[in-house]
Write an enzyme that holds these catalytic residues in place. Sequence first.
Site, PDB file in Angstrom:
ATOM      1  N   ASP A  44      87.272  58.015  52.955  1.00  0.00           N
ATOM      2  CA  ASP A  44      86.453  57.283  53.923  1.00  0.00           C
ATOM      3  C   ASP A  44      85.056  57.888  54.003  1.00  0.00           C
ATOM      4  OD1 ASP A  44      86.664  55.476  56.702  1.00  0.00           O
ATOM      5  OD2 ASP A  44      85.364  57.229  56.923  1.00  0.00           O
ATOM      6  N   HIS A  47      79.864  49.828  61.257  1.00  0.00           N
ATOM      7  CA  HIS A  47      80.055  51.148  61.858  1.00  0.00           C
ATOM      8  C   HIS A  47      80.056  51.139  63.384  1.00  0.00           C
ATOM      9  CE1 HIS A  47      79.396  55.657  60.688  1.00  0.00           C
ATOM     10  NE2 HIS A  47      80.356  55.516  61.575  1.00  0.00           N
ATOM     11  N   TYR A  53      76.471  58.606  56.558  1.00  0.00           N
ATOM     12  CA  TYR A  53      76.809  59.996  56.194  1.00  0.00           C
ATOM     13  C   TYR A  53      75.888  60.538  55.109  1.00  0.00           C
ATOM     14  CZ  TYR A  53      81.287  58.853  58.453  1.00  0.00           C
ATOM     15  OH  TYR A  53      82.278  58.454  59.318  1.00  0.00           O
ATOM     16  N   LYS A  94      80.978  52.243  55.412  1.00  0.00           N
ATOM     17  CA  LYS A  94      80.631  51.520  56.636  1.00  0.00           C
ATOM     18  C   LYS A  94      79.154  51.130  56.610  1.00  0.00           C
ATOM     19  CE  LYS A  94      83.736  54.716  58.962  1.00  0.00           C
ATOM     20  NZ  LYS A  94      83.570  55.844  58.032  1.00  0.00           N
TER      21      LYS A  94
END
Length: 292
Positions: free
Chosen positions: A45, A108, A50, A75
């Site tokens: 994931d 997200h 990120y 996401k």
Amino acid sequence: MFNETYKLSNGVEIPLLGLGTWLLDDEQAAQAVRDAVSSGYRHIDTAQAYMNEVGIGEGIRSCGVAREELFITTKVAAEAKTYKEVANSIDESLTKMGLDYLDLLIIHSPQPWTEFREENRYFEENKEAWKAMEDAYKAGKVKAIGLSNFLQDDIENILSSCEINPMVNQILAHVSNTPLELIEFCQKNGILVEAYSPIAHGAVLGNEEAKVIADKYGVSVAQLCLRYDIQHGLAVIPKTANPNHMKNNAELDFVISDADMEILKNVEPIQDYGEHSYFPVFGGKLKGTANE
């Protein structure tokens, strides 16, 4: 290795245990993917926020397991709320990771992080974002589509006009914080709930009630927390870059009794997540670029 899967509403199978990669940079993420896959993990994931999708892609290519055997989630950034922004971001994610398709794509957050849980609910914008997700799904760019941090009315907003129902809602859920009403609503609507931060960023590890029950089963508190979520019908994506923790997290061959599940359900809520407390999902304001 815990390797149970769940069949999503469209028939796609998702491993109930995955590896979270928040706060890992590209190099760490690539190594984490390799270590996780060698330990038996098949579900990874990540997220645009990120900023490690390049590393995730490198890990996928160098892990020694065929792409088709892996389940990869990313996401769409919380700030992307127009059709064009979402559509472009999906292509960018595929390019960064060097992939032809994603197994799961998630919005997200229902709101940009700087406005998380504030008055503007972005209902119309989320419908537009969802349309871009549906089109990516129809085009074969993604195998499944879902949500993250969506409350019941946020989900109802999508369900009111969507052509393809959300298959997943990824939320904060752990011992001492189990939003049972939201979980039940999702499950009634055929939406799998995925628990992020299922070990509460480690904040629950010192809880005495949890320790006593973990000792009873001869497991760690982390293992107890993961099993707790799974027995509520949730998928779990604990984040770690430590190979030993990965292996420990995957040893879940025990069952918590109903009585102990009830005790864990009523553990006093955690008030302080330490260095992670400032993130919006914990009631504060965003101070960084990545959030989970």
